[in-house]
Design an enzyme around this catalytic site. Structure first.
Site, mmCIF file in Angstrom:
data_model
loop_
_atom_site.group_PDB
_atom_site.id
_atom_site.type_symbol
_atom_site.label_atom_id
_atom_site.label_comp_id
_atom_site.label_asym_id
_atom_site.label_seq_id
_atom_site.Cartn_x
_atom_site.Cartn_y
_atom_site.Cartn_z
ATOM 1 N N ARG A 168 0.827 -1.203 0.000
ATOM 2 C CA ARG A 168 0.000 0.000 0.000
ATOM 3 C C ARG A 168 0.866 1.260 0.000
ATOM 4 O O ARG A 168 0.569 2.236 0.678
ATOM 5 C CB ARG A 168 -0.951 0.007 1.215
ATOM 6 C CG ARG A 168 -1.849 -1.211 1.332
ATOM 7 C CD ARG A 168 -2.801 -1.336 0.149
ATOM 8 N NE ARG A 168 -3.631 -2.520 0.297
ATOM 9 C CZ ARG A 168 -3.312 -3.715 -0.184
ATOM 10 N NH1 ARG A 168 -2.173 -3.871 -0.870
ATOM 11 N NH2 ARG A 168 -4.105 -4.747 -0.018
ATOM 12 N N SER A 242 -11.456 -0.255 3.378
ATOM 13 C CA SER A 242 -10.614 -0.601 4.524
ATOM 14 C C SER A 242 -9.895 0.649 5.034
ATOM 15 O O SER A 242 -9.157 1.285 4.287
ATOM 16 C CB SER A 242 -9.595 -1.669 4.137
ATOM 17 O OG SER A 242 -10.243 -2.854 3.739
ATOM 18 N N GLU A 339 -5.040 3.476 5.973
ATOM 19 C CA GLU A 339 -4.835 3.415 4.524
ATOM 20 C C GLU A 339 -5.146 4.748 3.852
ATOM 21 O O GLU A 339 -4.373 5.212 3.017
ATOM 22 C CB GLU A 339 -5.690 2.303 3.900
ATOM 23 C CG GLU A 339 -5.119 0.912 4.062
ATOM 24 C CD GLU A 339 -5.733 -0.074 3.079
ATOM 25 O OE1 GLU A 339 -6.185 0.372 2.006
ATOM 26 O OE2 GLU A 339 -5.747 -1.276 3.383
#
Length: 351
Positions: A168, A242, A339
């Site tokens: 990520r 998420s 995130e």
């Protein structure tokens, strides 16, 4: 519309983020032609002030207003550059919808992106976050990224190594003040072994009657069913998917933690010396799944998803996220990291 872009002063960003929280920018530029980006920097707000690059707002939390200019790439063309039979090089403008591109790739006989079906956002966001799901990451297929370099005032082409992809993560995420992603080139194969050993994918394939070796379209359907069953739709209730990354620990530390807490899922990581833990399991074990503080809440369908039940502000959602992370750290000694990009506040890692 002028010279490939349009400008809006004192622009509302409430409709530009999937949390649907109120926020404003001093000016918003919608760019239709990427070559026009350089012209925008004749304006002082773009050349000297802070700049926020927006896609569909599916990976951002506004905890306050943006103090400067915002820019969104609207170009969305898909072009096949080379097709050698077994694989093809495909260029996609940053403004293209990610799931539309996945469906395009499947419809043209390519495989590989099926596990990334139904991820919200634009193609331009894919390399920034190195989006991933069900054991696959976009960076596996990205060959190069076209981006405007604010330091040099010119368009640049970064190959895969220069993109610095991680979990990520990428050079674009680490240096958001420098890079404006305008297009992405993918190498898409027509043959590839499917990745099915993750989070109920094989079981869902069985339920839809995909016997033997499934087709890519069947894998995509299974992924869509799984995501729809687990994750709330941002069109129905505000969320950014998420909210927390799965924490990565040294392998020995991860296994020791799992021994102390039976049932804690531990997954393989890119680095052989590390392991990923399930952030959702940690959050649910702390009793947060389905809870809310006012209109800011944790989804009752998936503990990783924070939701806006109607009138929550970004600051209220951030306050909830901090409480969740603090509880996880107090119980397990594991620090969760968000995130989404947080605008208007800083994330404070529990210690």
């Amino acid at each position: 519309m002028s010279q490939g872009y349009s400008l809006l002063d004192e622009a509302s960003l409430e409709g530009r983020n999937t949390f649907r929280v109120p926020a404003r920018a001093s000016v918003l530029a919608d760019v239709i032609c990427a070559e026009a980006i350089g012209d925008l920097f004749a304006y002082d707000l773009f050349s000297n002030g802070p700049l926020l690059v927006l896609g569909e707002g599916s990976n951002i939390l506004f905890a306050g207003d943006w103090p400067g200019a915002a820019l969104a790439i609207r170009a969305h063309a898909i072009t096949v550059l080379h097709d050698e039979g077994e694989a093809a090089r495909v260029r996609v403008d940053a403004g293209a919808n990610w799931n539309d591109f996945v469906r395009w790739s499947l419809g043209h006989g390519f495989v590989g992106l099926e596990n990334l079906s139904l991820i919200p956002g634009t193609v331009g966001a894919a390399p920034i976050q190195n989006i991933g799901a069900y054991g696959v990451e976009a960076g596996e297929f990205i060959q190069s990224v076209e981006a405007f370099d604010r330091q040099t005032g010119s368009m640049q082409r970064l190959d895969r190594a220069e993109c610095g992809f991680g979990y990520r993560d990428s050079v674009f995420r680490r240096m958001p003040e420098r890079w404006i992603v305008t297009a992405v080139e993918f190498e898409l194969p027509r043959r590839r072994e499917f990745r099915l050993d993750y989070a109920g994918v094989r079981e869902e394939l069985d339920r839809i009657g995909a016997e033997g070796t499934p087709r890519a379209a069947q894998v995509a359907e299974a992924i869509c069913r799984l995501r729809t069953a687990k994750l709330p739709d941002p069109m129905v209730i505000g969320n950014a998917g998420s909210f927390f990354k799965n924490p990565v620990l040294a392998a020995a530390d991860a296994h020791a933690l799992a021994q102390r807490h039976p049932g804690l899922p531990v997954f393989a990581s890119v680095d052989a010396g590390t392991r990923k833990l399930s952030a959702a399991w940690l959050i649910e074990a702390c009793g947060w799944k389905g809870r809310r503080q006012g209109d800011a809440g944790v989804s009752d369908r998936h503990a990783l998803v924070l939701v806006n039940h109607g009138r929550a502000s970004g600051a209220q959602i951030l306050a909830l996220a901090r409480r969740v992370a603090a509880d996880v750290f107090a119980r397990f000694g594991v620090a969760l990291e968000p995130e989404p990009r947080i605008v208007g506040a800083r994330w404070e890692t529990p210690q």
